[in-house]
Design an enzyme around this catalytic site. Structure first.
Site, PDB file in Angstrom:
ATOM      1  N   ILE A 269      54.247 -50.882  18.675  1.00 10.97           N
ATOM      2  CA  ILE A 269      52.971 -50.770  19.277  1.00 10.97           C
ATOM      3  C   ILE A 269      53.312 -51.083  20.982  1.00 10.97           C
ATOM      4  CG2 ILE A 269      50.682 -51.629  19.593  1.00 10.97           C
ATOM      5  CD1 ILE A 269      51.356 -49.864  17.094  1.00 10.97           C
TER       6      ILE A 269
ATOM      7  N   LYS B  35      46.287 -53.737  23.054  1.00 14.78           N
ATOM      8  CA  LYS B  35      44.706 -53.584  23.462  1.00 14.78           C
ATOM      9  C   LYS B  35      44.378 -52.036  23.399  1.00 14.78           C
ATOM     10  CE  LYS B  35      42.331 -56.085  26.480  1.00 14.78           C
ATOM     11  NZ  LYS B  35      41.936 -56.260  27.928  1.00 14.78           N
TER      12      LYS B  35
ATOM     13  N   LYS C  53      55.550 -44.306  16.436  1.00 18.00           N
ATOM     14  CA  LYS C  53      55.356 -43.164  15.645  1.00 18.00           C
ATOM     15  C   LYS C  53      53.902 -42.449  15.731  1.00 18.00           C
ATOM     16  CE  LYS C  53      56.062 -44.967  11.450  1.00 18.00           C
ATOM     17  NZ  LYS C  53      56.532 -45.200   9.806  1.00 18.00           N
TER      18      LYS C  53
ATOM     19  N   GLY D 150      46.890 -41.823  17.216  1.00 16.67           N
ATOM     20  CA  GLY D 150      45.526 -41.273  17.319  1.00 16.67           C
ATOM     21  C   GLY D 150      45.026 -40.679  16.112  1.00 16.67           C
ATOM     22  N   GLU D 151      45.823 -39.900  15.060  1.00 19.60           N
ATOM     23  CA  GLU D 151      45.158 -39.125  14.157  1.00 19.60           C
ATOM     24  C   GLU D 151      45.069 -40.148  12.930  1.00 19.60           C
ATOM     25  OE1 GLU D 151      44.565 -36.364  15.174  1.00 19.60           O
ATOM     26  OE2 GLU D 151      46.333 -36.102  16.851  1.00 19.60           O
TER      27      GLU D 151
END
Lengths: 326, 745
Positions: free
Chosen positions: B636, B640, B708, B711-712
């Protein structure tokens, strides 16, 4: 949007004259509905008479009634201390409608006169007897999920979208009107019309008539009230249907009751017969269910709104349960 | 010496946040150019037929009108030349709509005229004066009827290995003969993207052969390619600027008719043309999630091992373009089932072309698959989480190869704990809170961890700032912020010393922002460019900086904004000092996957969503009272903005589950949901506080950063989690979205 003339009188008589003399003139107050309709070409007034400078925004007591000026903002009425104390049902209904931004623009008179949200009314390429008499009703055999189950005609099955009006019809309000022929009063229940053969007329106002105020009489319905609005999201949506319920309780016995529904007819739908079922009975779910059954007599659904025949009685029961706190 | 804080992973504020909230950020309709004119489109009022007559006289004569363009007077667009053999049928299947090119109407509200005027208001007024008369033909907009003629997509007809082709492992439709089985149909209606910013373009011909467009797009390079081709121009002559994009969710992944129209308009009037679609036109002209019918058959052993799955799907497309999406991808790889069949078909209707909408086909497919998983678990009287664990795949059952990484079990554990899964009862209707029935449900999501190629340039400026440039866009996830963090860590500079510039086709090339691939692709390119820049700085130091006179390039170390030499603390030179000597501190790198990790491993992001819902016993209203989204999305970059993406995706999932529904009146082939009063998306009151958990384990097979994509998977699996929770609350299984009160009362 078409070009139009714009005037802003400061005296009621001047405003009335301006509209009475011109068939293509319209009053405008908050404009939250009319401006949208003009942008879409659904309404094409050639003159707008802005009434915001008329002295009609006061909320004041007159004897045994609370007088709501026609230009009092929805937010002002909803938050008014006297309204909250004496007519909490009205406050609840107002706050269930629209959004804070819209309630800060919309007025009492304008709320009563808002047009239906029927999609066929809004689309110029589709038939609609309300928008263009004689073209047919697009909703009758169309997507009529949101439409009426009471009081419709084969010319129009649209519903009135106001929440405020549902509370006002339950509270036996009176509409004060000024027009070219002077002043008159209409019972709130007689203000809006059923579509019949003239769905283009939403109300019984005559040309040039201006709503000046709405009187809400004192009543015992100050405590056990509820406005139950069922919609597809938690806020900012028109009702699938709504119920205004008010009870006057003596212990657990119902002394008096008021019931009205929104989203089921071309006008706010007062349920007088169901009210009578409630009077003298204990405030129990069983009683409420009996009233709901009576309320639904005469209801008829279309292809996509049969759910309202199940949802309406359930919502009546829920509204009464919440009002009675049982 | 103070070391700089590590930026990757930190919850850094958005680098452009201040610009966005103060209105300083410029969107494509906010550019002012000398001589600006304004375009308004007129749409057809029939779904199929020909324009018999179009009367533009009144519009042409209206005040301020510069041009009214229709198929009768539109200039020849080179790219619209007939490509088929029959010149009377110039519109060939497989291409976008060629606007104003012929008299054919292919969908309702298809643009049939463009009015250009000197003000927006005058253009809008004149647009209403355009009157069209049609020769109407019978249209088909109803999916149930259209599905009878559903067909295998051309791509699959041509290539049996296409992901759209029929798939089988083990025995076909093996579930049919099993003792313990379910077979159900699921429907997702048409849903609309409706980003806050409506589609807009400002088109400016700077010279007869040089075009600049300020355009809402998810890919400046793709848009440049499309319009360079349309006008037969060298790509270098077309500039596409999309510095800020106010959300898109997929609908700016395609070039649409209004863009072509504005460019034609600007050509005709010889002035820049600004054109913004109305909210109503957003329903008809810029794509949507297609109405999709699905059927799932599933069988299992009594102890909860899936023995077979068959998943069939029919999605809607237009008559002039074949739109396909990966509706069945998750089914093929998610659970260990020895027998598995998928069949994907599309049906062509008289509607505009769909386009990927967040989570795209996978989100549609996951609704059916994950609902079916819940139904099967209930049939087996098994906890649905336990049922999923019993069918967990330790390697990809579709490709028979290992996962690059898979931490889905960790997501299950974390999510179950956070939602309070132990409170869930197996039998529905068992939990109640006053008038509200309470239920719990879960849904799993997955999406390919895609990495493509991207170019990024990096330059050290004399003031010590490093400027990075890439043509990528930022449709809202915070791309510029993530890239700044990656660059800061790689270069050893504080984030204030980094400037990442994007959204301009003149910058080094990258693909469109879509498919959760931007950080995987551009992020890696940024890291590579920064490494190359550091190398360049070492080279400059070794070549001429007095402090490094006798040093070799390899001996120069870079950290915290300074170059140092081995252990000699006295030699300490700020990066920018190197610019005092000859040689430019500028690099431009191309970064793309190398090696064969893509062939050896299956790479996916995974998510699981747990929902707690309340359903009103009498009115059927549904409130999502708690939502927990857990993701295995690799490293990540920004806690945030990543959590923000997950929350946005979850709220999108609430809309999908409970309210979003675009409806066509098939008699007219025309949408009756045309505004936000009729088409509902969640408001704040519909969205609970979404709790987000990231496994945050790097996947170094995808890239060196280990990302990786998020969004989806933020949306995929949310809708079934809510639908399953509603079943758990009420015992009612609703298989057609959205789950509105009328379906529960």
């Amino acid at each position: 949007m078409n070009q139009f003339q714009y005037v802003r009188p400061t005296k009621p008589q001047a405003a009335i004259d301006a509209v009475a003399k011109d068939a293509n003139a319209k009053f405008i107050a908050g404009g939250t509905n009319l401006v949208d309709l003009m942008k879409r070409g659904v309404m094409t007034p050639q003159k707008l008479v802005d009434i915001n400078r008329l002295p009609l925004a006061k909320i004041e007591r007159q004897g045994n009634t609370l007088r709501l000026g026609a230009l009092a903002l929805n937010s002002a009425v909803a938050n008014d201390a006297q309204v909250r104390e004496r007519h909490p049902l009205l406050s609840l209904a107002l706050n269930a409608g629209a959004s804070p931004q819209l309630r800060n623009m919309a007025t009492v008179g304008g709320n009563m006169l808002q047009r239906t949200r029927c999609t066929y009314f809004y689309d110029l390429s589709m038939p609609c007897n309300k928008r263009q008499p004689g073209t047919g009703c697009g909703a009758l055999e169309g997507i009529n999920r949101m439409h009426a189950i009471f009081g419709f005609s084969d010319k129009c099955i649209a519903v009135h979208p106001s929440d405020m009006s549902v509370a006002l019809v339950a509270l036996d309000a009176t509409v004060l009107v000024s027009g070219p022929k002077g002043n008159r009063q209409l019972a709130f229940a007689d203000f809006h019309r059923l579509p019949g053969d003239t769905p283009e007329r939403d109300s019984n106002l005559e040309p040039g008539e201006l709503i000046t105020a709405v009187d809400v009489p004192d009543s015992p319905f100050t405590k056990h009230v509820h406005y139950q609005k069922v919609r597809e999201r938690a806020s900012y949506a028109f009702a699938l249907l709504s119920v205004a319920a008010a009870l006057d309780l003596d212990g657990n016995t119902i002394k008096a009751a008021r019931l009205a529904m929104g989203g089921v007819a071309h006008k706010p739908w007062r349920l007088t017969a169901a009210e009578q079922v409630l009077v003298g009975k204990p405030a129990t779910e069983d009683t409420f269910r009996q009233a709901a059954t009576v309320a639904m007599q005469g209801a008829k659904a279309f292809k996509h709104n049969a759910y309202k025949l199940r949802l309406a009685p359930n919502t009546i029961v829920q509204a009464l349960k919440t009002a009675a706190a049982v | 010496m103070k070391t700089l804080d590590k930026q990757i992973g930190a919850p850094m504020n958005r680098v452009d946040g201040h610009q966005k909230v103060t209105g300083a950020a410029k969107y494509s309709a906010e550019y002012e150019l000398p001589g600006m004119s304004y375009g308004v489109l007129v749409g057809s009022t029939i779904a199929k037929g020909r324009i018999a007559h179009i009367d533009t006289k009144a519009a042409v004569g209206a005040p301020g009108v510069l041009a009214v363009i229709t198929h009768l007077n539109s200039p020849q667009v080179p790219g619209f030349k007939p490509t088929g053999k029959d010149p009377s049928q110039p519109q060939t299947v497989g291409g976008p709509l060629k606007i104003f090119h012929d008299d054919k109407v292919r969908f309702n509200d298809q643009p049939i005229a463009l009015v250009v005027a000197d003000t927006f208001e005058r253009a809008r007024y004149a647009a209403r004066l355009v009157m069209a008369h049609y020769t109407q033909e019978t249209h088909q907009t109803n999916m149930a009827a259209g599905a009878k003629d559903a067909f295998l997509p051309t791509s699959a007809q041509k290539n049996p290995k296409s992901p759209m082709a029929d798939y089988q492992r083990g025995q076909a439709d093996a579930y049919k003969t099993a003792a313990l089985k379910i077979e159900q149909e699921y429907v997702i209606p048409t849903e609309m993207h409706h980003p806050m910013e409506m589609q807009a373009i400002t088109a400016h011909w700077e010279a007869p052969d040089r075009l600049t467009i300020y355009d809402k797009t998810q890919g400046t390079i793709g848009t440049r390619r499309d319009f360079a081709k349309e006008w037969n121009l060298p790509e270098a002559n077309v500039q596409v600027i999309a510095t800020f994009v106010g959300g898109a969710f997929g609908n700016a992944l395609h070039s649409w008719p209004h863009e072509s129209a504005a460019i034609i308009g600007a050509k005709v009037v010889g002035r820049p043309v600004k054109l913004m679609l109305t909210r109503e036109q957003m329903f008809t002209q810029v794509g949507y999630r297609p109405y999709t019918w699905q059927k799932v058959g599933m069988s299992a052993t009594a102890d909860g091992k899936i023995t077979a799955i068959t998943h069939e799907s029919i999605g809607q497309t237009s008559t002039y373009e074949e739109f396909t999406e990966s509706t069945l991808a998750q089914t093929r790889m998610m659970y260990q089932s020895p027998n598995l069949t998928t069949r994907y078909r599309i049906a062509a209707l008289d509607v505009g072309t769909p386009i990927w909408m967040r989570g795209p086909g996978e989100a549609t497919g996951a609704f059916a698959l994950e609902s079916a998983m819940d139904e099967m678990a209930y049939l087996l009287k098994l906890d649905p989480l336990e049922f999923r664990l019993r069918n967990y795949t330790d390697q990809d059952p579709e490709k028979n190869r290992p996962w690059s990484t898979k931490f889905l079990k960790e997501c299950y554990r974390a999510g179950a704990e956070r939602i309070g899964w132990t409170k869930r009862k197996l039998e529905p209707g068992a939990l109640r809170d006053g008038d509200w029935l309470v239920g719990y449900g879960m849904g799993v999501g997955t999406f390919g961890a895609h990495r493509g190629a991207a170019h990024v340039s990096a330059q050290l400026l004399p003031n010590g700032t490093v400027v990075l440039q890439c043509a990528t866009t930022d449709i809202g996830p915070g791309t510029g912020t993530a890239m700044t963090q990656i660059a800061a860590d790689t270069l050893g500079l504080p984030p204030e010393k980094i400037r990442f510039e994007l959204g301009n086709s003149g910058f080094p090339q990258s693909g469109s922002q879509g498919g959760s691939s931007t950080v995987n692709t551009v992020g890696q390119a940024v890291q590579d460019a920064c490494m190359a820049l550091k190398d360049k700085l070492r080279e400059l130091a070794a070549a001429g900086a007095p402090a490094f006179a006798s040093a070799k390039k390899e001996d120069v170390a870079l950290a915290n904004g300074y170059l140092t030499l081995g252990s000699n603390a006295a030699t300490r030179v700020p990066y920018a000092d190197l610019l005092k000597q000859p040689g430019a501190a500028l690099v431009n790198v191309e970064s793309k996957p190398t090696g064969n990790d893509g062939q050896l491993y299956s790479m996916y992001s995974f998510s699981v969503h747990f929902a707690e819902v309340r359903v009103h016993a009498l009115t059927g209203e549904v409130r999502v009272s708690k939502l927990v989204s857990c993701a295995d999305a690799g490293t990540i970059i920004n806690q945030k903005t990543a959590a923000n993406q997950m929350k946005g995706g979850a709220v999108g999932g609430i809309g999908m589950a409970l309210m979003e529904h675009a409806i066509i009146d098939d008699r007219y082939g025309r949408y009756v949901t045309k505004d936000f009063a009729d088409y509902h998306v969640p408001v704040h009151a519909d969205a609970p506080a979404v709790e987000v958990y990231f496994v945050n384990q790097p996947d170094l097979h995808v890239n060196a950063l280990g990302t990786k994509g998020i969004g989806e998977i933020a949306t995929i699996g949310v809708a079934p989690a809510i639908a399953n929770a509603i079943f758990n609350a009420t015992g009612k299984r609703v298989r057609e979205l959205p789950i509105t009160p009328d379906k529960l009362v």
